[in-house]
Every structure is written in C-alpha cells, then in structure tokens.
Scaffold this motif. Structure first.
Motif, PDB file in Angstrom:
ATOM      1  N   GLN A  10       5.538  17.743  -4.329  1.00 48.52           N
ATOM      2  CA  GLN A  10       4.219  18.649  -5.796  1.00 48.52           C
ATOM      3  C   GLN A  10       3.307  17.993  -6.567  1.00 48.52           C
ATOM      4  O   GLN A  10       1.879  18.348  -6.393  1.00 48.52           O
ATOM      5  N   GLY A  11       2.843  16.554  -5.610  1.00 50.47           N
ATOM      6  CA  GLY A  11       1.822  15.549  -5.765  1.00 50.47           C
ATOM      7  C   GLY A  11       1.014  16.481  -4.983  1.00 50.47           C
ATOM      8  O   GLY A  11      -0.296  16.921  -4.775  1.00 50.47           O
ATOM      9  N   TYR A  12       1.432  17.073  -3.266  1.00 45.75           N
ATOM     10  CA  TYR A  12       0.507  17.888  -2.485  1.00 45.75           C
ATOM     11  C   TYR A  12       0.467  19.027  -2.876  1.00 45.75           C
ATOM     12  O   TYR A  12      -1.118  19.806  -3.158  1.00 45.75           O
ATOM     13  N   SER A  13       1.064  19.969  -3.542  1.00 44.40           N
ATOM     14  CA  SER A  13       0.752  21.735  -4.223  1.00 44.40           C
ATOM     15  C   SER A  13      -0.646  21.316  -5.090  1.00 44.40           C
ATOM     16  O   SER A  13      -1.134  22.220  -5.605  1.00 44.40           O
ATOM     17  N   VAL A  14      -0.255  20.267  -6.310  1.00 46.17           N
ATOM     18  CA  VAL A  14      -0.966  20.143  -7.630  1.00 46.17           C
ATOM     19  C   VAL A  14      -2.452  19.235  -6.378  1.00 46.17           C
ATOM     20  O   VAL A  14      -3.796  19.966  -7.211  1.00 46.17           O
ATOM     21  N   LEU A  15      -2.764  18.771  -5.707  1.00 49.12           N
ATOM     22  CA  LEU A  15      -3.913  18.251  -5.607  1.00 49.12           C
ATOM     23  C   LEU A  15      -4.039  19.190  -5.070  1.00 49.12           C
ATOM     24  O   LEU A  15      -5.791  18.817  -4.585  1.00 49.12           O
ATOM     25  N   THR A  16      -4.097  20.120  -3.884  1.00 47.36           N
ATOM     26  CA  THR A  16      -4.394  21.271  -3.280  1.00 47.36           C
ATOM     27  C   THR A  16      -4.859  22.215  -3.735  1.00 47.36           C
ATOM     28  O   THR A  16      -6.334  22.778  -3.899  1.00 47.36           O
ATOM     29  N   GLY A  17      -3.917  22.697  -4.318  1.00 49.22           N
ATOM     30  CA  GLY A  17      -4.484  23.368  -6.244  1.00 49.22           C
ATOM     31  C   GLY A  17      -5.681  23.695  -6.441  1.00 49.22           C
ATOM     32  O   GLY A  17      -6.673  23.752  -7.314  1.00 49.22           O
ATOM     33  N   GLU A  18      -5.452  21.922  -7.276  1.00 51.77           N
ATOM     34  CA  GLU A  18      -6.538  21.373  -7.406  1.00 51.77           C
ATOM     35  C   GLU A  18      -8.345  21.506  -6.844  1.00 51.77           C
ATOM     36  O   GLU A  18      -9.425  21.240  -7.679  1.00 51.77           O
ATOM     37  N   SER A  19      -8.059  21.209  -5.500  1.00 53.82           N
ATOM     38  CA  SER A  19      -9.416  20.936  -4.881  1.00 53.82           C
ATOM     39  C   SER A  19     -10.264  22.229  -5.105  1.00 53.82           C
ATOM     40  O   SER A  19     -11.374  22.334  -4.866  1.00 53.82           O
TER      41      SER A  19
ATOM     42  N   GLU B 155      -3.672  11.999   3.043  1.00 53.19           N
ATOM     43  CA  GLU B 155      -3.056  10.855   4.448  1.00 53.19           C
ATOM     44  C   GLU B 155      -2.057  10.683   4.823  1.00 53.19           C
ATOM     45  O   GLU B 155      -1.741  11.061   5.377  1.00 53.19           O
ATOM     46  N   PHE B 156      -1.282  10.302   3.404  1.00 52.16           N
ATOM     47  CA  PHE B 156      -0.595   9.678   4.020  1.00 52.16           C
ATOM     48  C   PHE B 156       1.067  11.180   3.774  1.00 52.16           C
ATOM     49  O   PHE B 156       2.315  10.282   4.739  1.00 52.16           O
ATOM     50  N   ARG B 157       1.201  11.433   2.897  1.00 51.53           N
ATOM     51  CA  ARG B 157       1.444  12.819   3.389  1.00 51.53           C
ATOM     52  C   ARG B 157       1.622  13.399   4.366  1.00 51.53           C
ATOM     53  O   ARG B 157       2.721  13.712   5.502  1.00 51.53           O
ATOM     54  N   ASP B 158       0.796  13.545   5.291  1.00 44.14           N
ATOM     55  CA  ASP B 158       0.789  14.177   6.992  1.00 44.14           C
ATOM     56  C   ASP B 158       1.416  12.791   7.346  1.00 44.14           C
ATOM     57  O   ASP B 158       2.059  14.092   8.763  1.00 44.14           O
ATOM     58  N   THR B 159       0.954  11.529   7.668  1.00 45.94           N
ATOM     59  CA  THR B 159       1.931  10.635   8.272  1.00 45.94           C
ATOM     60  C   THR B 159       2.931  10.450   8.476  1.00 45.94           C
ATOM     61  O   THR B 159       3.568  10.761   9.089  1.00 45.94           O
TER      62      THR B 159
ATOM     63  N   ARG C 118       0.911  -1.286  -0.215  1.00 46.97           N
ATOM     64  CA  ARG C 118       0.094  -0.436  -0.021  1.00 46.97           C
ATOM     65  C   ARG C 118       0.752   1.337   0.028  1.00 46.97           C
ATOM     66  O   ARG C 118       0.274   2.592  -0.366  1.00 46.97           O
ATOM     67  N   ALA C 119       1.964   1.310   0.632  1.00 52.81           N
ATOM     68  CA  ALA C 119       3.075   2.359   0.925  1.00 52.81           C
ATOM     69  C   ALA C 119       3.330   3.010  -0.445  1.00 52.81           C
ATOM     70  O   ALA C 119       3.509   3.940  -0.834  1.00 52.81           O
ATOM     71  N   GLU C 120       3.946   1.531  -0.972  1.00 51.19           N
ATOM     72  CA  GLU C 120       4.305   1.542  -2.924  1.00 51.19           C
ATOM     73  C   GLU C 120       3.374   1.961  -3.399  1.00 51.19           C
ATOM     74  O   GLU C 120       3.636   3.108  -4.394  1.00 51.19           O
ATOM     75  N   ILE C 121       2.004   1.845  -3.091  1.00 51.71           N
ATOM     76  CA  ILE C 121       1.320   2.459  -4.173  1.00 51.71           C
ATOM     77  C   ILE C 121       1.192   3.717  -4.048  1.00 51.71           C
ATOM     78  O   ILE C 121       0.655   4.051  -4.877  1.00 51.71           O
ATOM     79  N   LEU C 122       1.314   4.618  -2.921  1.00 51.71           N
ATOM     80  CA  LEU C 122       1.356   5.306  -2.229  1.00 51.71           C
ATOM     81  C   LEU C 122       1.810   6.343  -2.487  1.00 51.71           C
ATOM     82  O   LEU C 122       1.123   7.450  -3.248  1.00 51.71           O
ATOM     83  N   ARG C 123       2.834   6.184  -2.429  1.00 50.60           N
ATOM     84  CA  ARG C 123       4.906   7.162  -3.144  1.00 50.60           C
ATOM     85  C   ARG C 123       3.993   7.216  -4.851  1.00 50.60           C
ATOM     86  O   ARG C 123       4.843   7.898  -5.528  1.00 50.60           O
ATOM     87  N   ALA C 124       3.604   5.685  -5.681  1.00 54.67           N
ATOM     88  CA  ALA C 124       3.523   5.898  -7.058  1.00 54.67           C
ATOM     89  C   ALA C 124       2.394   7.372  -7.590  1.00 54.67           C
ATOM     90  O   ALA C 124       2.478   7.663  -7.898  1.00 54.67           O
TER      91      ALA C 124
END
Length: 220
Positions: free
Chosen positions: A117-126, A77-81, A26-32
């Motif tokens: 990058q993932g966080y920035s893109v997703l929060t911007g898209e939100s 949530e993975f990022r926050d963890t 699951r962690a591998e998938i989340l990073r991908a």
C-alpha cells in the motif's frame, strides 16, 4: 561464592551493540512510516503519527532521518531492500531467474499489504508537481526497465532467438505496468489472485517478446 568467600558476580545480560540497536530502531521507523504514508499519503501522513507507533518523539524520527523527505526516500529504498534480502548478493538476478524473482515478490507481497500500500500510494503521488519522491521513482523505473530488458535479451540469447532492444524495452515497461496495476486491484479487492495473475501476465508478455515478428498479433 568464590574461594575467598565472596559471592561471584551474576553474569550480565548481553547488550545490543549501539549500531545494531540503531539499525533496528531505523527499521521500526521505516515500517511505521510505510504504514502511515500508505494509509494517508505523504502529505497527510505526519511524523508525529510515525513517532507514536514506535514510542518516540517527532524529534526522535528527525534524529534518525533528518527530514520528512529523506524518510520518504528511505521508505522506498527499504521496500526494495526487503525484496532482495534473501537473494545471493542481495541484488536482483538476471536472465530467466529475474522473472522467477518477480513472481516470488508478488507472492511475498500478499503477506505484507502495508508495504504494498505504501509503495502504491507513494509512486502514484510521485506524478504530482514537486513531489519529493518523483526523482527517486523516475530513476527506479528507468533502472528496472533496463534490468528487465537485459533479462529478456539474455533469455532470447539462451534460446537462440533475436529480440530487438525496442521490443525488450516495451515488454519491460509492460511487465512493470501490469505488476503495479495488479497490486492496486488486489489492495482494493483481495479476490484478485496477485501471485497467479502476476505470473500469467509475465509469462504472456515474455512469450510475446520472444516470439517477435513470428507472432500473429490479435489486435493487428
């Protein structure tokens, strides 16, 4: 060979427990997924691309997360963890320690641009209509504003100062805004010193909040 002349069985390598193996997968998938959504956005980033990075099928990703929307939420949530993994109790601290934690997080982010990058893109898209991350991001900001405002109250009390709740909440919003904005600048131009700029901004905002009515605002 044992006493009866039979060969002793070779010790078998220890296998990973099923739950451990599942958690690692699951962690591998989340990073991908963070890498895919970060580089292409949520709508354009496909589950097939995520699956290919970890050597499984599209159906394999869905087996672990159910839907693309749920995968997106768990990426966030993975990022926050990851941010609190090394902290005692694995939760954000209070008081002045919270602000030290925010600066340490900025320093850590320099070594994990994909997550940033993932966080920035997703929060911007939100902010777009019907985006699946909108509710999660809105809630996260509300909680974080409250935690930072509480920490400002605690620092003020420890120093024998009074800060209104409105001022503490304004300062909290400013700190979040500056941190996220600096991350975007850094992603576009790595000459921006993410850690030191974050430290400078947090110290400045915190000092202004603690000064309250005694400060002389340069903008009137």
């Amino acid at each position: 060979m044992n006493a009866d002349g039979a060969s002793a069985a070779e010790p078998r390598p220890r296998k990973r427990r099923p739950r451990q193996a599942t958690a690692e997968r699951r962690a591998e998938i989340l990073r991908a997924a963070a890498n895919t959504f970060g580089s292409k956005g949520y709508k354009n980033g496909s589950l097939a691309e995520v699956a290919e990075q970890v050597g499984i099928t599209h159906a394999g990703v869905l087996h672990h997360f159910g839907t693309k929307e749920q995968l997106l939420v768990e990426v966030l949530e993975f990022r926050d963890t990851e941010d609190v993994r090394e902290l005692e109790g694995q939760h954000i601290p209070g008081g002045i320690d919270l602000f030290h934690h925010l600066v340490r997080t900025a320093r850590m982010n320099v070594d994990r641009p994909g997550i940033v990058q993932g966080y920035s893109v997703l929060t911007g898209e939100s902010v777009t209509e019907n985006h699946p991350a909108r509710q999660w991001v809105t809630h996260r900001f509300a909680v974080l504003r409250g935690e930072i405002a509480d920490a400002i109250d605690q620092v003020a009390a420890a120093e024998g100062r009074e800060v209104s709740r409105a001022t503490a909440e304004q300062a909290a919003s400013a700190i979040i805004g500056v941190m996220d904005g600096l991350q975007v600048q850094w992603l576009l131009d790595d000459s921006v010193d993410l850690a030191e700029s974050t430290r400078f901004a947090i110290e400045s905002i915190l000092q202004a909040a603690l000064s309250g009515d005694r400060r002389r605002p340069p903008l009137g």
